[in-house]
Every structure is written in C-alpha cells, then in structure tokens.
Design a protein around this motif. Structure first.
Motif, mmCIF file in Angstrom:
data_model
loop_
_atom_site.group_PDB
_atom_site.id
_atom_site.type_symbol
_atom_site.label_atom_id
_atom_site.label_comp_id
_atom_site.label_asym_id
_atom_site.label_seq_id
_atom_site.Cartn_x
_atom_site.Cartn_y
_atom_site.Cartn_z
ATOM 1 N N GLN A 240 0.958 -1.226 -0.030
ATOM 2 C CA GLN A 240 0.081 -0.050 -0.055
ATOM 3 C C GLN A 240 0.764 1.334 0.117
ATOM 4 N N ARG A 241 2.056 0.978 0.060
ATOM 5 C CA ARG A 241 3.014 2.467 0.350
ATOM 6 C C ARG A 241 2.913 3.205 -0.964
ATOM 7 N N LEU A 242 2.974 2.760 -2.330
ATOM 8 C CA LEU A 242 3.079 3.511 -3.343
ATOM 9 C C LEU A 242 1.732 4.363 -3.685
ATOM 10 N N ALA A 243 0.556 3.506 -3.252
ATOM 11 C CA ALA A 243 -0.696 3.886 -3.261
ATOM 12 C C ALA A 243 -0.719 5.388 -2.257
ATOM 13 N N SER A 244 -0.517 5.059 -1.128
ATOM 14 C CA SER A 244 -0.166 6.249 -0.093
ATOM 15 C C SER A 244 0.426 7.387 -0.660
ATOM 16 N N ILE A 245 1.663 7.183 -1.386
ATOM 17 C CA ILE A 245 2.494 8.154 -1.823
ATOM 18 C C ILE A 245 1.640 9.101 -2.861
ATOM 19 N N GLN A 250 -1.774 14.059 -4.313
ATOM 20 C CA GLN A 250 -3.155 14.729 -4.480
ATOM 21 C C GLN A 250 -3.687 15.367 -2.944
ATOM 22 N N ASN A 251 -2.954 15.504 -2.289
ATOM 23 C CA ASN A 251 -3.513 15.999 -0.978
ATOM 24 C C ASN A 251 -2.389 16.923 -0.366
ATOM 25 N N PRO A 254 0.055 23.171 1.551
ATOM 26 C CA PRO A 254 1.266 24.229 1.436
ATOM 27 C C PRO A 254 1.618 24.747 2.853
ATOM 28 N N SER A 255 0.751 25.020 3.697
ATOM 29 C CA SER A 255 1.127 25.610 4.842
ATOM 30 C C SER A 255 2.225 24.736 5.620
ATOM 31 N N GLN A 256 2.245 23.392 5.365
ATOM 32 C CA GLN A 256 2.934 22.606 6.146
ATOM 33 C C GLN A 256 4.236 22.338 5.613
#
Length: 340
Positions: A240-245, A250-251, A254-256
């Motif tokens: 599931q790592r690539l799906a999470s990346i 897509q998420n 910018p403030s972080q």
C-alpha cells in the motif's frame, strides 16, 4: 494466479482474468479522465504511440472507451520514427493497419542530432525527449488535435517525483493534465491512476508487438532505473506504500511545507481571544522567578485538572471524563415509542 490467467491458453483475452483486468483499467482511466476533465465532447485526441507496453495499452483502452463514452471524440495514433539503428519500422504500421486505427508515422532523424550534441558516455534520453516532444507538439497543432495523450502511468509519476526530490531539489512530478508552456497544446495522461504491473499483465495478454526502448544503447545506469527498482522493492514489501505516496501527491498542504511562494509565511499573525485556558496538569514549577517577573510573565501560573469547556478539543478522554459520560448516560430519560 497463473492458472487463472492462462486457463484458456488459446484465447487469453477471453479469460475471466483478462475481462476483470480490462474492466479495472477501463475504470481507472475513466476516473482520471473525469477527475481532470481530460477529454471533452468534440475533442481530437492524438495518442503518442512508441511501440511500448504503456502506449499500446493507452491506445487500446481509449479506443474501448470511445465506443461506450456518452460523448463523441476522435482518436488518431502518431508515432515518431527517430531513425535509431535497428528500429523495426514495419511493426507499428502493420499493427495499426491490422487494427484499423487511423495513424501517422512521422520520420525524423533525431538520433543523429542527439549523437552529435550529447557527450560520449552521457545518456541521450533528455535531449532525445526534448526533440521528440517538440516534433509531436508541432504536429498536433498542424493536424488540429486538441489533446495529446501520453502513456505515462502512476509509477512513472511517482518515479519523476522522487527523481526531482532526490536530484532536482523540487517537489514536482508529471501532472495528469498540462498546458504546454507556449499554451499551444494540452497534454493528458489518462493512465495516471494505473499501476505499471497491471499494464505489464495487460500487454502480455493482448500480445502487443512490443518494440524495445533501448535501441540507442543509452539506458544503463540511469537514475530513473534506480528509482524504479526502489519503487518495485517498496511495492513488494509494502503493497500500500505507493498508493499512499500517490494519494499524498493529491493532498498537498502548502502551509505545512516551506515554499514561500506557495504560502505566505511572512504575514502570519496571531488572532487570540480573551478566553484563558489554564494548563491541565498537576503542578507548574517556576524557576528564576525574579527574571520571570522582570519579563512580565506570571510567577505562579494556575493549573486545572479538567475544564469541560475544552472537552471537544481533547484528542483523548481521561478516566474521569469516561465516568462522567457514563453517569450522564445512566441519567438519560428513555424515549417512548408513541406507537406502543
């Protein structure tokens, strides 16, 4: 899985496994087209076909969607024959003619140009890509194609992200949809949601006549190949790592991050109210009280064990909170069903 894939060795594209895989790819491509408004009614989509598994799959799925889509759009396949030594120039025209697909084969000796400008021992891919892109962009405008479809898939986008992260000092990748710098062409990547391993399986089952991409002999020791190996290792160890990346791409918050052009850090200001929120704990030890007083800070700040006013902000509940909640539940007046 092997038994399921090749239960019908004579007709792999008639197997249940193939139909399931094709449905998955069709769904993912449809989602990408919908999410990014890639194809609109009346579009002429120029699909760039290199002879690799990705572009074959892209062309095949788009032709399938064209037949069932609620809108009308046309598809034309375009291949650029760059005159690489040993390039089998008859394979693609034969396949496209056999499938009845409208197409153009552009012939341009960019290989000799690249050889003349790239130093010996360096990879040709960057210069070759720029020349190919310029030729295809110009031809798209010449024939009136409104969209240029490229066969980059999800894993290509992830690899580009890490190449820029590790070697380019930038958080960027291949976007699913892109307006060219001169605003003359719109690029789309309908395979943006598709995993490479699914494309590999699909290409095998469809038996596409694959043309190797290493004819120029410049594919060894590429950083992209190293990144791709890293991604494959991650996918094998952590599915599931690539799906999470990809989801993270897509998420974006910018403030972080730390891009001063993307977020205005300089003008951030406090907007505190007058409500006092005491420290929730047992005790506060103050040291160097004279210095604290000189600064104007309290010498003996007050504490509180629990303030119900801030209960909704608490990320957890204490045992006292739970006891109070249970007591409130016990005192709740039961609701009487009026029908009874």
């Amino acid at each position: 899985m092997i038994d399921e894939q090749f239960a019908d060795a004579k007709a792999p594209t008639e197997s249940a496994y193939f139909r399931k895989l094709q449905k998955k790819l069709r769904r993912q491509v449809s989602w990408a087209i919908r999410d990014f408004n890639m194809i609109e009614d009346g579009d002429v989509v120029m699909v760039c076909v290199s002879g690799g598994k990705d572009s074959y799959t892209l062309l095949d799925i788009l032709l399938l969607l064209k037949r069932i889509a609620p809108i009308h759009f046309d598809i034309v396949a375009v291949n650029l024959d760059q005159k690489q030594p040993g390039y089998p120039e008859d394979i693609l025209p034969a396949y496209l003619n056999e499938q009845g697909i409208a197409h153009y084969i552009l012939e341009k000796d960019t290989y000799s140009i690249v050889k003349s400008v790239v130093p010996e021992g360096k990879t040709y891919c960057s210069a070759c890509s720029r020349l190919r892109r310029g030729s295809l962009y110009g031809f798209a405008k010449q024939i009136g194609a409104t969209k240029i479809a490229l066969g980059h898939h999800r894993d290509d986008m992830l690899a580009t992200f890490f190449l820029n992260l590790f070697h380019g000092g930038a958080l960027k990748s291949m976007p699913p949809k892109l307006l060219s710098d001169d605003k003359q062409n719109m690029l789309i990547r309908p395979l943006a949601y598709v995993e490479e391993k699914d494309i590999i399986e699909y290409a095998k089952l469809k038996e596409f006549p694959i043309i190797p991409c290493n004819l120029c002999g410049s594919q060894t020791n590429l950083q992209r190949a190293i990144i791709n190996d890293m991604l494959r290792e991650w996918d094998n160890a952590h599915p599931q790592r690539l799906a999470s990346i990809f989801k993270a791409m897509q998420n974006v918050a910018p403030s972080q991050l730390a891009d001063r052009e993307l977020f205005d850090f300089e003008t951030l200001t406090l907007d505190r109210d007058n409500d006092e929120r005491l420290f929730e704990g047992d005790n506060i030890q103050a040291g160097q009280t004279d210095s604290l007083a000189e600064i104007g800070l309290p010498v003996s700040p007050r504490t509180q064990t629990f303030n119900p006013k801030f209960a909704s902000d608490k990320p957890y509940s204490t045992e006292t909170d739970k006891a109070a909640q249970n007591e409130r539940k016990a005192q709740k007046i039961p609701t009487i069903n009026p029908v009874i």
